[in-house]
Write an enzyme that holds these catalytic residues in place. Structure first.
Site, mmCIF file in Angstrom:
data_model
loop_
_atom_site.group_PDB
_atom_site.id
_atom_site.type_symbol
_atom_site.label_atom_id
_atom_site.label_comp_id
_atom_site.label_asym_id
_atom_site.label_seq_id
_atom_site.Cartn_x
_atom_site.Cartn_y
_atom_site.Cartn_z
ATOM 1 N N TYR A 102 -54.569 -44.818 -7.603
ATOM 2 C CA TYR A 102 -53.689 -43.657 -7.740
ATOM 3 C C TYR A 102 -52.329 -43.943 -7.092
ATOM 4 O O TYR A 102 -52.117 -44.989 -6.466
ATOM 5 C CB TYR A 102 -54.322 -42.436 -7.090
ATOM 6 N N HIS A 103 -51.469 -42.939 -7.202
ATOM 7 C CA HIS A 103 -50.112 -43.058 -6.661
ATOM 8 C C HIS A 103 -50.126 -43.319 -5.144
ATOM 9 O O HIS A 103 -51.048 -42.942 -4.443
ATOM 10 C CB HIS A 103 -49.309 -41.805 -6.974
ATOM 11 N N GLN A 104 -49.065 -43.953 -4.697
ATOM 12 C CA GLN A 104 -48.813 -44.218 -3.278
ATOM 13 C C GLN A 104 -49.852 -45.119 -2.615
ATOM 14 O O GLN A 104 -50.008 -45.104 -1.398
ATOM 15 C CB GLN A 104 -48.672 -42.916 -2.515
ATOM 16 N N VAL A 105 -50.553 -45.888 -3.418
ATOM 17 C CA VAL A 105 -51.472 -46.884 -2.843
ATOM 18 C C VAL A 105 -50.664 -48.130 -2.497
ATOM 19 O O VAL A 105 -49.788 -48.550 -3.251
ATOM 20 C CB VAL A 105 -52.586 -47.241 -3.852
ATOM 21 N N GLY A 130 -52.592 -42.487 -1.958
ATOM 22 C CA GLY A 130 -52.039 -42.658 -0.617
ATOM 23 C C GLY A 130 -52.765 -43.662 0.261
ATOM 24 O O GLY A 130 -52.359 -43.886 1.401
#
Ligand SMILES: CC(C)(COP(=O)(O)OP(=O)(O)OC[C@H]1O[C@@H](n2cnc3c(N)ncnc32)[C@H](O)[C@@H]1OP(=O)(O)O)[C@@H](O)C(=O)NCCC(=O)NCCS
Length: 219
Positions: A102-105, A130
């Site tokens: 997912y986003h911000q990994v 995250g």
């Protein structure tokens, strides 16, 4: 070959993201797909020792998608980056097949040495929004990493980890239950109640003996 990889990745989005309604929607609206496509071009240059060109193409990809994938990173098939914004994948990261992030990994490094310093992610791993996975550690096949976890140690296959630093979810641990005034319902768990039980049985014993003496008219 490239078309086959593209097609199977589009199908993976359709199967795994309930929000993906059509192939066209995936092609037009999924920055993760765009980022992986641009990475393929950047990696082509990188593998032909055109390092600056590779970095530049990667930079364009970051500008367009908000996803930064170093051209040296090795990506597996059907790799899904959902939402995508803020994802960072470092130079020596290796990602298996059917991985979903997912986003911000961040798949980041912790050392400044030039060698292997980024994670190796096994097949079928899911990394929540995250989460930060740091160092040359391995994430075993089928592992799941919770949103916002910070992973700094290897994760065995099939394990779910959460928190900072990330630890396995203990599914067998007894769940805490409501206990009035914080008093455990099981007396064996409370040493004070255990002592009271001993005193109560001694008292009963003494009462029985006094009653027996009274019956025998010793007083
Ligand atoms: C880690 C994860 C995969 C676990 O899912 P699950 O197997 O269904 O686990 P559960 O929901 O039963 O949670 C198990 C325990 O871990 C805790 N937990 C779950 N996710 C957590 C997280 N990200 N951080 C901290 N604790 C978490 C739960 O509170 C629960 O604790 P408890 O046993 O003390 O009650 C999931 O919670 C997760 O974080 N997925 C990522 C989803 C995501 O990023 N979505 C973005 C969509 S845009």
């Amino acid at each position: 070959m490239a078309l086959m990889f593209l097609s199977e990745t589009i199908q993976a989005y359709r199967q795994r993201d309930p929000a993906a309604r059509s192939n066209l929607e995936v092609v037009l609206c999924y920055p993760g797909l765009h980022a992986v496509g641009i990475h393929a071009i950047a990696r082509f240059f990188w593998n032909h020792h055109l390092y600056t060109l590779g970095r530049f193409v990667s930079h364009i990809g970051r500008f367009l998608t908000g996803i930064e994938i170093h051209p040296g990173a090795k990506l597996g098939r059907r790799f899904i980056i959902d939402h995508g914004m803020g994802v960072v994948i470092g130079e020596t990261a290796e990602i298996g097949n059917d991985v979903y992030i997912y986003h911000q990994v961040t798949l980041g490094g912790t050392a400044s040495d030039a060698g292997k310093r980024h994670p190796t992610v096994g097949d079928n791993v899911i990394i929540g929004a995250g989460a930060k996975v740091l160092g040359a550690i391995s994430i075993g096949e089928g592992a799941r990493i919770g949103a916002n976890a910070v992973v700094v140690a290897p994760v065995p296959a099939g394990t779910t980890v959460v928190g900072i630093p990330a630890r396995p979810v203990d599914r067998d641990a007894a769940k805490p239950r409501f206990e009035a005034y914080g008093t455990p319902a099981d007396p064996c768990l409370d040493p004070l109640l255990h002592e009271v039980d001993i005193l109560r049985s001694e008292l009963t014993d003494l009462e029985n003996r006094i009653a027996k003496l009274a019956r025998d008219r010793i007083f």
